[in-house]
Structures are given as structure tokens and as C-alpha cells.
Design a protein around this motif. Structure first.
Motif, PDB file in Angstrom:
ATOM      1  N   PHE A  99     -37.630  11.275 -21.508  1.00 39.14           N
ATOM      2  CA  PHE A  99     -37.131   9.818 -21.850  1.00 39.14           C
ATOM      3  C   PHE A  99     -35.995   9.861 -21.860  1.00 39.14           C
ATOM      4  N   SER A 100     -34.928  10.594 -22.678  1.00 40.83           N
ATOM      5  CA  SER A 100     -33.640  10.404 -22.894  1.00 40.83           C
ATOM      6  C   SER A 100     -32.845  10.821 -21.678  1.00 40.83           C
ATOM      7  N   ALA A 101     -33.456  11.533 -20.798  1.00 41.05           N
ATOM      8  CA  ALA A 101     -32.616  11.936 -19.624  1.00 41.05           C
ATOM      9  C   ALA A 101     -32.665  10.636 -18.701  1.00 41.05           C
ATOM     10  N   ILE A 102     -34.010  10.004 -18.806  1.00 40.46           N
ATOM     11  CA  ILE A 102     -33.806   8.773 -17.808  1.00 40.46           C
ATOM     12  C   ILE A 102     -33.073   7.645 -18.212  1.00 40.46           C
ATOM     13  N   VAL A 103     -32.888   7.670 -19.513  1.00 44.43           N
ATOM     14  CA  VAL A 103     -32.166   6.572 -20.113  1.00 44.43           C
ATOM     15  C   VAL A 103     -30.610   6.784 -19.979  1.00 44.43           C
ATOM     16  N   LYS A 104     -30.406   8.178 -19.986  1.00 40.08           N
ATOM     17  CA  LYS A 104     -28.858   8.447 -19.537  1.00 40.08           C
ATOM     18  C   LYS A 104     -28.609   8.181 -18.264  1.00 40.08           C
ATOM     19  N   GLN A 105     -29.444   8.460 -17.186  1.00 42.02           N
ATOM     20  CA  GLN A 105     -29.197   8.108 -15.827  1.00 42.02           C
ATOM     21  C   GLN A 105     -29.383   6.670 -15.582  1.00 42.02           C
ATOM     22  N   LYS A 106     -29.919   5.947 -16.061  1.00 46.77           N
ATOM     23  CA  LYS A 106     -30.013   4.309 -15.924  1.00 46.77           C
ATOM     24  C   LYS A 106     -28.833   3.912 -16.395  1.00 46.77           C
ATOM     25  N   LEU A 107     -28.400   4.247 -17.718  1.00 49.54           N
ATOM     26  CA  LEU A 107     -27.232   3.781 -18.205  1.00 49.54           C
ATOM     27  C   LEU A 107     -25.813   4.026 -17.529  1.00 49.54           C
ATOM     28  N   PHE A 108     -26.035   5.371 -16.910  1.00 47.84           N
ATOM     29  CA  PHE A 108     -24.947   5.765 -16.126  1.00 47.84           C
ATOM     30  C   PHE A 108     -24.761   4.820 -14.807  1.00 47.84           C
ATOM     31  N   TRP A 109     -25.874   4.663 -14.189  1.00 43.07           N
ATOM     32  CA  TRP A 109     -25.971   3.715 -12.918  1.00 43.07           C
ATOM     33  C   TRP A 109     -25.711   2.485 -13.168  1.00 43.07           C
ATOM     34  N   PHE A 110     -25.761   1.953 -14.182  1.00 40.91           N
ATOM     35  CA  PHE A 110     -25.704   0.589 -14.809  1.00 40.91           C
ATOM     36  C   PHE A 110     -24.106   0.261 -14.803  1.00 40.91           C
ATOM     37  N   ILE A 111     -23.161   1.091 -15.482  1.00 42.07           N
ATOM     38  CA  ILE A 111     -22.096   0.796 -15.909  1.00 42.07           C
ATOM     39  C   ILE A 111     -21.125   1.777 -15.647  1.00 42.07           C
ATOM     40  N   GLY A 112     -21.629   3.484 -15.259  1.00 46.22           N
ATOM     41  CA  GLY A 112     -20.884   4.213 -14.847  1.00 46.22           C
ATOM     42  C   GLY A 112     -19.670   4.075 -13.816  1.00 46.22           C
ATOM     43  N   PRO A 113     -20.012   3.957 -12.862  1.00 44.77           N
ATOM     44  CA  PRO A 113     -18.984   3.825 -11.808  1.00 44.77           C
ATOM     45  C   PRO A 113     -18.070   2.823 -11.841  1.00 44.77           C
ATOM     46  N   GLN A 114     -18.281   1.770 -12.487  1.00 47.15           N
ATOM     47  CA  GLN A 114     -17.364   0.658 -12.731  1.00 47.15           C
ATOM     48  C   GLN A 114     -16.356   1.104 -13.787  1.00 47.15           C
ATOM     49  N   ALA A 115     -16.950   1.710 -14.935  1.00 50.76           N
ATOM     50  CA  ALA A 115     -15.906   2.258 -16.087  1.00 50.76           C
ATOM     51  C   ALA A 115     -14.972   3.243 -15.452  1.00 50.76           C
ATOM     52  N   VAL A 116     -15.306   4.083 -14.637  1.00 53.18           N
ATOM     53  CA  VAL A 116     -14.562   5.281 -13.897  1.00 53.18           C
ATOM     54  C   VAL A 116     -13.493   4.657 -13.205  1.00 53.18           C
ATOM     55  N   ALA A 117     -13.907   3.571 -12.434  1.00 52.70           N
ATOM     56  CA  ALA A 117     -13.021   2.919 -11.414  1.00 52.70           C
ATOM     57  C   ALA A 117     -12.121   2.212 -12.283  1.00 52.70           C
ATOM     58  N   ALA A 118     -12.390   1.555 -13.289  1.00 51.73           N
ATOM     59  CA  ALA A 118     -11.608   0.522 -14.027  1.00 51.73           C
ATOM     60  C   ALA A 118     -10.465   1.493 -14.722  1.00 51.73           C
ATOM     61  N   PHE A 119     -10.944   2.452 -15.315  1.00 57.53           N
ATOM     62  CA  PHE A 119     -10.120   3.469 -15.973  1.00 57.53           C
ATOM     63  C   PHE A 119      -8.665   3.768 -15.070  1.00 57.53           C
ATOM     64  N   PHE A 120      -9.184   4.443 -13.890  1.00 54.98           N
ATOM     65  CA  PHE A 120      -8.287   4.855 -13.045  1.00 54.98           C
ATOM     66  C   PHE A 120      -7.236   3.588 -12.478  1.00 54.98           C
ATOM     67  N   ALA A 121      -7.924   2.533 -11.994  1.00 53.64           N
ATOM     68  CA  ALA A 121      -7.180   1.516 -11.736  1.00 53.64           C
ATOM     69  C   ALA A 121      -6.326   0.728 -12.692  1.00 53.64           C
ATOM     70  N   ALA A 122      -6.820   0.698 -14.028  1.00 47.43           N
ATOM     71  CA  ALA A 122      -5.969   0.138 -15.159  1.00 47.43           C
ATOM     72  C   ALA A 122      -4.716   1.265 -15.459  1.00 47.43           C
ATOM     73  N   ALA A 123      -4.978   2.617 -15.374  1.00 46.57           N
ATOM     74  CA  ALA A 123      -3.900   3.836 -15.528  1.00 46.57           C
ATOM     75  C   ALA A 123      -2.902   3.173 -14.435  1.00 46.57           C
ATOM     76  N   ILE A 124      -3.202   3.094 -13.263  1.00 46.55           N
ATOM     77  CA  ILE A 124      -2.371   2.895 -12.066  1.00 46.55           C
ATOM     78  C   ILE A 124      -1.553   1.431 -12.256  1.00 46.55           C
ATOM     79  N   GLY A 125      -2.010   0.237 -12.652  1.00 46.76           N
ATOM     80  CA  GLY A 125      -1.474  -0.781 -12.906  1.00 46.76           C
ATOM     81  C   GLY A 125      -0.608  -0.849 -13.975  1.00 46.76           C
ATOM     82  N   ALA A 126      -0.750  -0.146 -15.163  1.00 47.64           N
ATOM     83  CA  ALA A 126      -0.101  -0.107 -16.341  1.00 47.64           C
ATOM     84  C   ALA A 126       0.852   0.844 -15.860  1.00 47.64           C
ATOM     85  N   GLY A 127       0.496   1.960 -15.526  1.00 46.78           N
ATOM     86  CA  GLY A 127       1.448   3.052 -15.141  1.00 46.78           C
ATOM     87  C   GLY A 127       2.680   2.490 -14.284  1.00 46.78           C
ATOM     88  N   LEU A 128       2.493   1.703 -13.399  1.00 47.32           N
ATOM     89  CA  LEU A 128       3.543   1.158 -12.527  1.00 47.32           C
ATOM     90  C   LEU A 128       4.326   0.279 -13.303  1.00 47.32           C
TER      91      LEU A 128
END
Length: 120
Positions: A83-112
Motif C-alpha cells: 500500500f505504501s508504494a502505491i501511495v508514493k506513486q499516486k502522490l508522485f503522479w499527482f504533484i511530482g512533475p509540477q514540483a520539479v518543473a516549478a523548481f527549475f523554472a523558479a531557479a531560472i527566473g530568479a537566477g536571471l
């Protein structure tokens, strides 16, 4: 309002994913601006402008991450961790790609902004 597919669009205040995207963008911008090396070299105005740029670019990053998530989300998840592995996978696919992309985009914007401030 309905779009081409006939789906109804909720107003901005009633769409929880847009609110979640803004929250993710603000958190990532805080992390980026808060972790500036040699932050004593930058004034408050530079940090505020870098934060605003980080939030704006982080929001666009969450939208890009959401697009990528919708492209690659699996139809079924098979795990051996129970069950815990399923919850981790569901949580990742719920918010994971957005968080990763937001981190890199915010780093680029603030870095500029920080690199621009270094020029003056």
C-alpha cells in the motif's frame, strides 16, 4: 463556459489545481531566493524582484509540468511494495512533475534577476 470538447471550465477561485500551482510556485520561489549564496550582496529590492520573477516563472513551470504529467501518466500502477508504494506513486503522479518543473523554472527566473543585479 464550455470549451471545444464541451467541458465546463470553473472560475479561477473554484479550480483547486490552479491554486495548488500557485502555492507550489510560491514555495519554490521561497526556496530559491532563500538559498541565494552571498545574499548579503543583494538588497531587499533585488530579493523581492527575484521572488516575483521566481513565482511567475515557477507558475509557468507548473503548467509545463502539468502538461508533461498528463502526457506520461500511467493508466495502471504495479508495485511490489504494498500500500505504501502505491501511495508514493499516486502522490508522485499527482504533484511530482509540477514540483520539479516549478523548481527549475523558479531557479531560472530568479537566477536571471540575480545575474542582472550582478551587472549593476
Amino acid at each position: 463556459m464550455s470549451d471545444v470538447n464541451g467541458e465546463m471550465h470553473k472560475p479561477f477561485s473554484q479550480n483547486p489545481m490552479k491554486i495548488a500551482h500557485i502555492i507550489i510556485a510560491v514555495i519554490m520561489a521561497c526556496l530559491i531566493v532563500g538559498s541565494l549564496k552571498e545574499s548579503y550582496n543583494y538588497g531587499l529590492f533585488t530579493k523581492i524582484i527575484a521572488f516575483i520573477a521566481g513565482v511567475i516563472s515557477g507558475y509557468w513551470g507548473t503548467l509545463l509540468g502539468d502538461f508533461v504529467r498528463k502526457l506520461f501518466i500511467p493508466d495502471m500502477i504495479f508495485t511490489t511494495g504494498g500500500f505504501s508504494a502505491i501511495v508514493k506513486q499516486k502522490l508522485f503522479w499527482f504533484i511530482g512533475p509540477q514540483a520539479v518543473a516549478a523548481f527549475f523554472a523558479a531557479a531560472i527566473g530568479a537566477g536571471l534577476i540575480v545575474k542582472l543585479a550582478d551587472q549593476f
